[in-house]
Design an enzyme around this catalytic site. Structure first.
Site, PDB file in Angstrom:
ATOM      1  N   LYS A 122     -34.833  60.669 -49.436  1.00 31.56           N
ATOM      2  CA  LYS A 122     -34.370  61.924 -48.590  1.00 31.56           C
ATOM      3  C   LYS A 122     -35.453  62.405 -47.770  1.00 31.56           C
ATOM      4  CE  LYS A 122     -33.521  65.942 -48.233  1.00 31.56           C
ATOM      5  NZ  LYS A 122     -33.748  66.715 -47.031  1.00 31.56           N
ATOM      6  N   GLU A 125     -49.659  80.218 -51.057  1.00 30.45           N
ATOM      7  CA  GLU A 125     -49.819  79.106 -49.884  1.00 30.45           C
ATOM      8  C   GLU A 125     -49.341  79.591 -48.482  1.00 30.45           C
ATOM      9  OE1 GLU A 125     -49.327  74.538 -50.463  1.00 30.45           O
ATOM     10  OE2 GLU A 125     -47.317  75.426 -50.455  1.00 30.45           O
ATOM     11  N   GLU A 151     -45.003  67.628 -56.827  1.00 31.17           N
ATOM     12  CA  GLU A 151     -45.991  67.795 -56.206  1.00 31.17           C
ATOM     13  C   GLU A 151     -45.790  68.950 -55.352  1.00 31.17           C
ATOM     14  OE1 GLU A 151     -48.402  69.001 -53.635  1.00 31.17           O
ATOM     15  OE2 GLU A 151     -48.353  66.921 -52.684  1.00 31.17           O
ATOM     16  N   CYS A 188     -50.569  69.758 -48.168  1.00 33.33           N
ATOM     17  CA  CYS A 188     -50.738  70.659 -49.611  1.00 33.33           C
ATOM     18  C   CYS A 188     -52.104  70.730 -50.171  1.00 33.33           C
ATOM     19  CB  CYS A 188     -49.753  69.544 -50.716  1.00 33.33           C
ATOM     20  SG  CYS A 188     -50.470  67.799 -50.319  1.00 33.33           S
TER      21      CYS A 188
END
Ligand code: TXE
Length: 492
Positions: A186, A394, A261, A295
Site C-alpha cells: 500500500k 519530528e 519504522e 526518517c
C-alpha cells in the site's frame, strides 16, 4: 494496458494509474480515483485508482494464490535470479523512474536518481542473499537430530510512506520476496507512481502473477484494510508514530507480527576535538537531503560549548547559501511533498517565533519557483533548549536545531532526551569516547565521524523507543520475513 501515466517528462497529459494485482493493471472496484499533485507547482497532473477494502482483499487473495502456487514452489536460487533480473530492469529504467519520482514527490532529480540506484541495489543485495538464508542443526540429547527451518510467513503487507517510496519499497519488498513471501504493497496516496511502474517491471522480470501486488489508496481506507486483513501474515510499516500505533493495534487483533519504522529526532554530537571541516558538509546534508523529510534526518546538532559559536557561524554561512526550487531545477532542496507537510513545518516555525528562538540563518526559495508550490527555505535555529517542542518532535522539514552542551554526560543526556531513538552521529577524535558514547546512546544506529554511511543497504536499520521496533536492511531483515520452525527427530 499500462498501470501508469508514465510521466517520463514534466508535460504528460493527465491519465489514471491503476492498481496492480495479479500482474495486471486494474481499476479500483468502486471506480474512484485520487488526484496526483505536483509539489513543485501545486497542480494536479494525473489520477490514481483509490483502492479500498475490497481491492485489498482481492490483492491479498491473489498473493495467497501465488504463495500456495507457482511462487511458493520457486526455489531460493531462482527467487534470487528473478530479483537480480529485476535489479537490472530498474537500472535500465533508472532515468524514467527518477523522473516519475521527482515529479510525484518534488525531489530534486539527482536525489530521485540516487533513490532508483538504491532500489536496484536492494534487489541486487537480496537477490544475492536469497539462497544463503538457512536454518541450523542444534546439539541435543543422544539419539536426536534437531534442526531449524527458516520458512516464509506467507503473505506480507507493506505500508510505504511518500518520502522515499523506492528505497523503502526496495528494502522491505526485496527482503520479503527473497525470503519467499508474496507481497501486498500500500503506497502512500501522495506518491505511488514509481512503485506502480516497478510492479510492471517485476512482471517483466518473470515474477509469477500475484507475487507482488500494489494497491494505492488512502491510509484510513486501503492502509487500515491491509493492517486489519486476517490473510496478512506479516506487516511492515514506515510512517508516523501515531499511525504506526494504529497499524500495530490492528495487526495485533489477528496476531500478525509487525516491523515498525517510525522516524526520529536524530542528534549529531559535535565535540571540541572534532574535525569540523569534515563534519560541516555532512551536518548540513543530513537535514537538507529530501528537504528534511527523512526518517533518519540529523535534525538536532549538539555542540560542545567551547566551539559552539564558531560551529553555529559556519553552519549559518552554509545555510544562507542553500537554495530551494522546483524538482526539475535540481537545487539543494525541492518543495515539501504536500500542502499538509508545508503547513506542519510552518506551524513549528510559528512556534519558534512565538518562543523567541534565534533564527541564526535561512536559505532562499529561488525567484522562479511557482508560487503555488510547497516550498520551505531551510532554517537554522540556534540555542534551542532541549525541552522545547522543536527539540523534542519530528518536524520533517529543512529545520535544523542547534543546542550547546557542557560535557560528555550532558551531551548523552540531551541526545537520549527525546522519545525517539533511530540514528545518532558522533564527531570526536577520541577513540575511547567514541566507544563509550556509541554504547550509551539509545539509538538503532550510531555513526562515528560520518552520518548515514551513504544509505547503507547492507546495514541493519531500525529504532528503539518511539522510533519503532524490528530491523530492516542488511541480512538481518531476512530474519523478520521468516518464521523459525524447529524439527526434532528421534532416531535412537
Ligand atoms: O504519515 P502517516 P503522514 C512522519 C513525519 C510526517 C508525519 C505525518 O513526521 O510529518 O509522519 O506524515 C498510511 N492504517 N513520517 O501523515 O499517516 C499512509 O497512507 C494504515 C515519518 O504522511 O504515518 C501512508 O502510506 N495505514 C516517516 C503511510 O501510512 C495508514 C515517513 C504513512 O502515513 C493509516 C512519513 C492507517 N490508519 C511520515 N493512516 C518515516 N518514518 O520515514 C495512514 N496510513
Amino acid at each position: 494496458m499500462s498501470a501508469l501515466p508514465v510521466p517520463a517528462d514534466a508535460t504528460l497529459p493527465a491519465t489514471t494509474a491503476q492498481l496492480f494485482i495479479d500482474n495486471e493493471a486494474v481499476p479500483a472496484q468502486t471506480g474512484q480515483t485520487l488526484p496526483v499533485v505536483d509539489p513543485s507547482t501545486g497542480t494536479v497532473f494525473g489520477q490514481i485508482a483509490r483502492g479500498q477494502r475490497d481491492d485489498v482483499d482481492r490483492a491479498v487473495r491473489s498473493a495467497r494464490r501465488a504463495f500456495d502456487g507457482p511462487w511458493g514452489r520457486t526455489d531460493a536460487a531462482q527467487r534470487g535470479r528473478l530479483l537480480l533480473k529485476l535489479a537490472q530492469l530498474v537500472e535500465r529504467e533508472r532515468e524514467p523512474l527518477a523522473r516519475i519520482e521527482s515529479r510525484d514527490t518534488g525531489k530534486p532529480l539527482r536525489q530521485a536518481r540516487a533513490d532508483a540506484t538504491a532500489l536496484a541495489r536492494y534487489f541486487e543485495f537480496y537477490g544475492g542473499a536469497a539462497d544463503k538464508l538457512h536454518g541450523q542443526t542444534l546439539p541435543y540429547q543422544e539419539g536426536y537430530t534437531v534442526m531449524t527451518l527458516r520458512e516464509p510467513h506467507g503473505v506480507t503487507g507493506h505500508i510505504v510512506p511518500w518520502n522515499y517510496p523506492m528505497q523503502i519499497f526496495g528494502r522491505s519488498v526485496g527482503a520479503s520476496l527473497a525470503a519467499g513471501n508474496a507481497c501486498v504493497v500500500k503506497p502512500a496516496e501522495d506518491a505511488c507512481l514509481s512503485l506502480l511502474r516497478i510492479g510492471e517491471l517485476a512482471a517483466e522480470a518473470g515474477l509469477p502473477p500475484g507475487t507482488l501486488n500494489i494497491v494505492p489508496g488512502l491510509g484510513a481506507e486501503a492502509g487500515q484494510a491491509l493492517a486489519e486483513h486476517p490473510g496478512v501474515d506479516h506487516l511492515s510499516f514506515t510512517g508516523s508514530t501515531d499511525t504506526g500505533r494504529r497499524v500495530a493495534q490492528a495487526a495485533a487483533a489477528h496476531f500478525c507480527p509487525v516491523t515498525l519504522e517510525l522516524g526520529g529526532k536524530s542528534p549529531q554530537l559535535v565535540f571540541a576535538d572534532a574535525d569540523l571541516q569534515a563534519a560541516m558538509p555532512v551536518l548540513v546534508n543530513a537535514i537538507i537531503q529530501n528537504a528534511g523529510q527523512t526518517c533518519s534526518a540529523g535534525s538536532r546538532i549538539l555542540v560542545e560549548r567551547s566551539i559552539y559559536d564558531a560551529t553555529v557561524a559556519q553552519l549559518a554561512e552554509r545555510f544562507a547559501a542553500l537554495r530551494a526550487g522546483p524538482a526539475s531545477a535540481d537545487l539543494d532542496l525541492g518543495p515539501l511533498v504536500t500542502r499538509k507537510q508545508q503547513q506542519r513545518v510552518w506551524d513549528f516555525l510559528s512556534d519558534a517565533q512565538a518562543s523567541d528562538l534565534r533564527f541564526a540563518a535561512q536559505g532562499q526559495i529561488v525567484d522562479h519557483a511557482p508560487s503555488e508550490g510547497f516550498y520551505q527555505a531551510p532554517v537554522l535555529l540556534a540555542d534551542v533548549p532541549i525541552e522545547h517542542r522543536l527539540s523534542q518532535h519530528e518536524i520533517f522539514g529543512p529545520v535544523l536545531i542547534v543546542t550547546p552542551f557542557d560535557d560528555e554526560a550532558q551531551a548523552l543526556a540531551f541526545a537520549n532526551g527525546t522519545d525517539y531513538g533511530l540514528v545518532a552521529g558522533v564527531w570526536t577524535q577520541d577513540g575511547a569516547r567514541q566507544m563509550r558514547i556509541a554504547r550509551r546512546l539509545q539509538s538503532g544506529q550510531v555513526f562515528i565521524n560520518n552520518y548515514g554511511a551513504g544509505g547503507g543497504v547492507e546495514l541493519p536499520f531500525g529504532g528503539v523507543k518511539h522510533s519503532g521496533y524490528g530491523r530492516e536492511k542488511g541480512f538481518e531483515a531476512l530474519y523478520a520475513f521468516t518464521s523459525l520452525k524447529t524439527v526434532a527427530i528421534r532416531h535412537g
